[in-house]
Design an enzyme around this catalytic site. Structure first.
Site, PDB file in Angstrom:
ATOM      1  N   GLY A  18       0.826  -1.216   0.000  1.00 28.49           N
ATOM      2  CA  GLY A  18       0.000   0.000   0.000  1.00 28.49           C
ATOM      3  C   GLY A  18       0.852   1.255   0.000  1.00 28.49           C
ATOM      4  O   GLY A  18       0.503   2.257   0.620  1.00 28.49           O
ATOM      5  N   ASN A  35       1.159  -2.483   5.331  1.00 24.97           N
ATOM      6  CA  ASN A  35       0.474  -1.203   5.534  1.00 24.97           C
ATOM      7  C   ASN A  35      -0.847  -1.099   4.768  1.00 24.97           C
ATOM      8  O   ASN A  35      -1.751  -0.379   5.197  1.00 24.97           O
ATOM      9  CB  ASN A  35       1.418  -0.066   5.096  1.00 24.97           C
ATOM     10  CG  ASN A  35       0.677   1.223   4.852  1.00 24.97           C
ATOM     11  OD1 ASN A  35       0.380   1.965   5.784  1.00 24.97           O
ATOM     12  ND2 ASN A  35       0.334   1.502   3.599  1.00 24.97           N
ATOM     13  N   TYR A  44     -13.932  -2.935  10.032  1.00 22.94           N
ATOM     14  CA  TYR A  44     -12.570  -2.382  10.075  1.00 22.94           C
ATOM     15  C   TYR A  44     -11.935  -2.637  11.446  1.00 22.94           C
ATOM     16  O   TYR A  44     -10.806  -3.117  11.543  1.00 22.94           O
ATOM     17  CB  TYR A  44     -12.634  -0.880   9.781  1.00 22.94           C
ATOM     18  CG  TYR A  44     -11.284  -0.169   9.839  1.00 22.94           C
ATOM     19  CD1 TYR A  44     -10.395  -0.232   8.763  1.00 22.94           C
ATOM     20  CD2 TYR A  44     -10.907   0.577  10.964  1.00 22.94           C
ATOM     21  CE1 TYR A  44      -9.168   0.415   8.810  1.00 22.94           C
ATOM     22  CE2 TYR A  44      -9.684   1.226  11.013  1.00 22.94           C
ATOM     23  CZ  TYR A  44      -8.820   1.146   9.931  1.00 22.94           C
ATOM     24  OH  TYR A  44      -7.602   1.793   9.984  1.00 22.94           O
TER      25      TYR A  44
HETATM   26  P1  NAP Z   1      -4.800   5.337   2.196  1.00 24.80           P
HETATM   27  O1  NAP Z   1      -4.408   6.757   2.046  1.00 24.80           O
HETATM   28  O2  NAP Z   1      -6.151   4.929   1.780  1.00 24.80           O
HETATM   29  O3  NAP Z   1      -3.696   4.411   1.470  1.00 24.80           O
HETATM   30  C1  NAP Z   1      -3.837   3.019   1.459  1.00 24.80           C
HETATM   31  C2  NAP Z   1      -3.080   2.474   0.268  1.00 24.80           C
HETATM   32  O4  NAP Z   1      -3.258   1.037   0.258  1.00 24.80           O
HETATM   33  C3  NAP Z   1      -3.637   3.002  -1.044  1.00 24.80           C
HETATM   34  O5  NAP Z   1      -2.584   3.380  -1.897  1.00 24.80           O
HETATM   35  C4  NAP Z   1      -4.409   1.818  -1.564  1.00 24.80           C
HETATM   36  O6  NAP Z   1      -4.507   1.769  -2.960  1.00 24.80           O
HETATM   37  C5  NAP Z   1      -3.584   0.664  -1.070  1.00 24.80           C
HETATM   38  N1  NAP Z   1      -4.332  -0.591  -1.112  1.00 24.80           N
HETATM   39  C6  NAP Z   1      -5.649  -0.781  -0.815  1.00 24.80           C
HETATM   40  N2  NAP Z   1      -5.984  -2.058  -0.997  1.00 24.80           N
HETATM   41  C7  NAP Z   1      -4.869  -2.692  -1.421  1.00 24.80           C
HETATM   42  C8  NAP Z   1      -4.601  -4.038  -1.802  1.00 24.80           C
HETATM   43  N3  NAP Z   1      -5.552  -4.974  -1.784  1.00 24.80           N
HETATM   44  N4  NAP Z   1      -3.349  -4.357  -2.210  1.00 24.80           N
HETATM   45  C9  NAP Z   1      -2.379  -3.424  -2.251  1.00 24.80           C
HETATM   46  N5  NAP Z   1      -2.586  -2.134  -1.911  1.00 24.80           N
HETATM   47  C10 NAP Z   1      -3.820  -1.770  -1.515  1.00 24.80           C
HETATM   48  O7  NAP Z   1      -4.662   4.896   3.723  1.00 24.80           O
HETATM   49  P2  NAP Z   1      -3.692   5.402   4.900  1.00 24.80           P
HETATM   50  O8  NAP Z   1      -4.439   6.361   5.725  1.00 24.80           O
HETATM   51  O9  NAP Z   1      -2.362   5.758   4.353  1.00 24.80           O
HETATM   52  O10 NAP Z   1      -3.611   4.057   5.729  1.00 24.80           O
HETATM   53  C11 NAP Z   1      -2.521   3.150   5.659  1.00 24.80           C
HETATM   54  C12 NAP Z   1      -2.715   2.099   6.741  1.00 24.80           C
HETATM   55  O11 NAP Z   1      -2.790   2.760   8.006  1.00 24.80           O
HETATM   56  C13 NAP Z   1      -4.006   1.302   6.599  1.00 24.80           C
HETATM   57  O12 NAP Z   1      -3.789  -0.033   6.984  1.00 24.80           O
HETATM   58  C14 NAP Z   1      -4.944   1.980   7.587  1.00 24.80           C
HETATM   59  O13 NAP Z   1      -5.958   1.141   8.042  1.00 24.80           O
HETATM   60  C15 NAP Z   1      -3.968   2.347   8.682  1.00 24.80           C
HETATM   61  N6  NAP Z   1      -4.428   3.431   9.551  1.00 24.80           N
HETATM   62  C16 NAP Z   1      -4.667   4.677   9.047  1.00 24.80           C
HETATM   63  C17 NAP Z   1      -5.112   5.687   9.916  1.00 24.80           C
HETATM   64  C18 NAP Z   1      -5.382   7.086   9.427  1.00 24.80           C
HETATM   65  O14 NAP Z   1      -5.859   7.905  10.230  1.00 24.80           O
HETATM   66  N7  NAP Z   1      -5.110   7.434   8.190  1.00 24.80           N
HETATM   67  C19 NAP Z   1      -5.296   5.414  11.278  1.00 24.80           C
HETATM   68  C20 NAP Z   1      -5.034   4.127  11.752  1.00 24.80           C
HETATM   69  C21 NAP Z   1      -4.586   3.142  10.874  1.00 24.80           C
HETATM   70  P3  NAP Z   1      -5.765   2.503  -3.691  1.00 24.80           P
HETATM   71  O15 NAP Z   1      -5.617   3.931  -3.364  1.00 24.80           O
HETATM   72  O16 NAP Z   1      -5.602   2.232  -5.117  1.00 24.80           O
HETATM   73  O17 NAP Z   1      -6.984   1.889  -3.087  1.00 24.80           O
END
Ligand code: NAP
Length: 257
Positions: A19, A96, A162
């Protein structure tokens, strides 16, 4: 060996970040590359994976993009095989990739539940199994999973699927650390709070939600992807050589109680 900034160098190591096309994953890929690692930037979207690798190249560091859906068992097996064929090793795995669709439990379709579990949790098992086999043969490695405070301490309404998936990542991290310790593979997770990424973009546009978050977070602000990435880099490095099975909260104190 340490970098110019004074932290443990990752020179000579190969890292796979899932990701990595945007948000926290992109920041982690950049952070590991700056510490000297060769970084494989995985994403389901080939365009964003390529953009992240290009940014790393601009900084004079080594990386290549790898498009794959991490919930697809065969795709994960092939990805790890290709990484080892290209770089000769795999030292660091950062799980991630994640999705956070929203729906009340009473209206949640099976497909949403299954997709969330598959991307957020099953993928962590698939990549850990494939990478763990390589690391065992190599004599060691480090795995860092990105869980969430939502899976452990502060549940979110409309996101039971989630929260359940991230609670699973927390549990898997500990069980995996226990089993992999015999192979000198450390396994830890980070639990981010509210981080400024595309995933939280919609909620951040709602003034009431922003006001509530600012009140709930002792440090009084949201976190940045780089702040999560620095903790991941620490856990992936030899600085954390005696740390395994742990969950690090990167949340401005939101879930301290
Ligand atoms: P994000 O901006 O949505 O980025 C997630 C990335 O993962 C995107 O590039 C997405 O691609 C990719 N992805 C989704 N499904 C995938 C798959 N099946 N195979 C490979 N790549 C895939 O999310 P983020 O906020 O950076 O979050 C990253 C991690 O941190 C996640 O696990 C999330 O649950 C965790 N997290 C985030 C927060 C927060 O506040 N942001 C808080 C706690 C935990 P597409 O864009 O093409 O879908």
């Amino acid at each position: 060996m340490s970098t110019e900034e004074g932290f443990a160098s990752l020179a000579g190591k190969c890292a796979l970040v899932t990701g990595a096309g945007r948000g926290i994953g992109r920041a982690i890929a950049l952070e590991l590359a700056r510490a000297g690692a060769w970084v494989v930037c995985n994403d389901i979207d080939p365009r964003t994976a390529t953009e992240t690798a290009a940014r790393i190249h601009l900084e004079g560091r080594g990386a290549f993009p790898y498009a794959a859906d991490v919930s697809d068992s065969e795709a994960v097996r092939r990805m790890v095989q290709d990484v080892v064929a290209a770089t000769g090793r795999l030292d660091i795995l950062v799980n991630n990739a994640g999705i956070e669709p929203s729906s009340p439990i009473l209206e949640t379709p099976d497909e949403m539940w299954d997709r969330t579990m598959n991307v957020n949790l099953k993928a962590v098992f698939l990549t850990s199994r494939a990478a763990g086999q390589v690391m065992r043969a190599q004599g060691g490695g480090a795995i860092v999973n990105v869980a969430s405070i939502a899976g452990v301490r502060t549940p979110l309404a409309l996101r039971a699927h989630y929260c359940a998936s991230k609670a699973g990542v927390y549990g898997f991290t500990k069980a995996c650390a226990l089993e992999f310790a015999a192979h000198n593979i450390r396994v830890n997770c980070v639990c981010p709070g509210v981080i400024i990424t595309p995933m939280t973009a919609k909620a951040r546009r709602t003034p009431e939600i922003m006001a509530r978050w600012q009140q709930e977070i002792p440090l009084g602000r949201l976190g940045t992807p780089e702040e999560v990435a620095r903790v991941v880099r620490f856990l992936a490095s030899d600085e954390a050589a005696y740390v395994t099975g742990q969950a690090y909260f990167v949340d401005g104190g939101k879930a301290m109680h």
